[in-house]
Design an enzyme around this catalytic site. Structure first.
Site, PDB file in Angstrom:
ATOM      1  N   ARG A   1      -3.468  -0.650   5.356  1.00  0.00           N
ATOM      2  CA  ARG A   1      -4.004  -1.779   4.585  1.00  0.00           C
ATOM      3  C   ARG A   1      -3.041  -2.949   4.466  1.00  0.00           C
ATOM      4  NH1 ARG A   1      -5.342   1.687  -0.619  1.00  0.00           N
ATOM      5  NH2 ARG A   1      -3.412   2.619   0.140  1.00  0.00           N
TER       6      ARG A   1
ATOM      7  N   CYS B   1       0.864  -1.179   0.000  1.00  0.00           N
ATOM      8  CA  CYS B   1       0.000   0.000   0.000  1.00  0.00           C
ATOM      9  C   CYS B   1       0.902   1.230   0.000  1.00  0.00           C
ATOM     10  CB  CYS B   1      -0.992  -0.017   1.164  1.00  0.00           C
ATOM     11  SG  CYS B   1      -0.299   0.209   2.809  1.00  0.00           S
TER      12      CYS B   1
ATOM     13  N   ASP C   1      -8.130   3.528   1.256  1.00  0.00           N
ATOM     14  CA  ASP C   1      -7.199   3.763   2.349  1.00  0.00           C
ATOM     15  C   ASP C   1      -7.972   4.323   3.539  1.00  0.00           C
ATOM     16  OD1 ASP C   1      -5.090   4.345   4.017  1.00  0.00           O
ATOM     17  OD2 ASP C   1      -3.936   5.427   2.494  1.00  0.00           O
TER      18      ASP C   1
END
Length: 164
Positions: free
Chosen positions: A9, A3, A119
């Site tokens: 994440r 990420c 996100d």
């Protein structure tokens, strides 16, 4: 698992897939990284840790690290949490970039839709629960798809040994 900052994440994805692989008896090497170095050395976001813990997974020992082009030599498959992450990976890796090893994580559970996992960094706790749910779904698909292949090849190898 990649990420942007490696604190929201991708630490969840690393923790979830490690737990599922272990439960399935698979000896996979699973790691995570971020395309920017803003959080290098930091633990996962407190809400990522909380949501993981609520689901029986401890990610508190993970530390953020920056993605590098060397990942393409080290790993068979590299999952991005969103399309912008793939663009960043391509930019970082330059001539080491191998598109055959890269995919969006959500394409495992929802093939061909090219869906991002939003996100959760910018929002409240429910976003972390949503990210967990989507990642968990994709990791189930990964275990089903690749775990069965690995188990099948192990069984075939053992059977071949019996016939010698």
């Amino acid at each position: 698992m990649v990420c942007l900052g490696n604190i929201c994440r991708s630490p969840l994805a690393e923790g979830i897939l490690k737990a599922k692989a272990k439960k399935a008896g698979l000896s996979w090497q699973i790691d995570s990284a971020g395309t920017n170095g803003y959080h290098t050395g930091e633990p996962p976001h407190p809400l990522s840790q909380k949501v993981a813990r609520l689901n029986g997974i401890d990610i508190c020992e993970q530390r953020a690290r920056r993605f590098s082009g060397e990942e393409f030599k080290k790993y068979d498959k590299i999952y991005a949490m969103s399309a912008d992450v793939i663009d960043e990976m391509r930019s970082i890796a330059k001539n080491k970039y191998d598109s055959s090893k890269v995919d969006l994580l959500m394409n495992e559970s929802r093939p061909g839709l090219d869906l991002d996992i939003d996100d959760p960094w910018y929002g409240p706790e429910p976003g972390y629960h949503q990210a967990y749910k989507l990642i968990d779904e994709a990791c189930d698909a990964i275990i089903e798809k690749y775990g069965l292949q690995e188990k099948g090849s192990s069984i075939a190898e053992k059977d071949a040994g019996k016939n010698k």
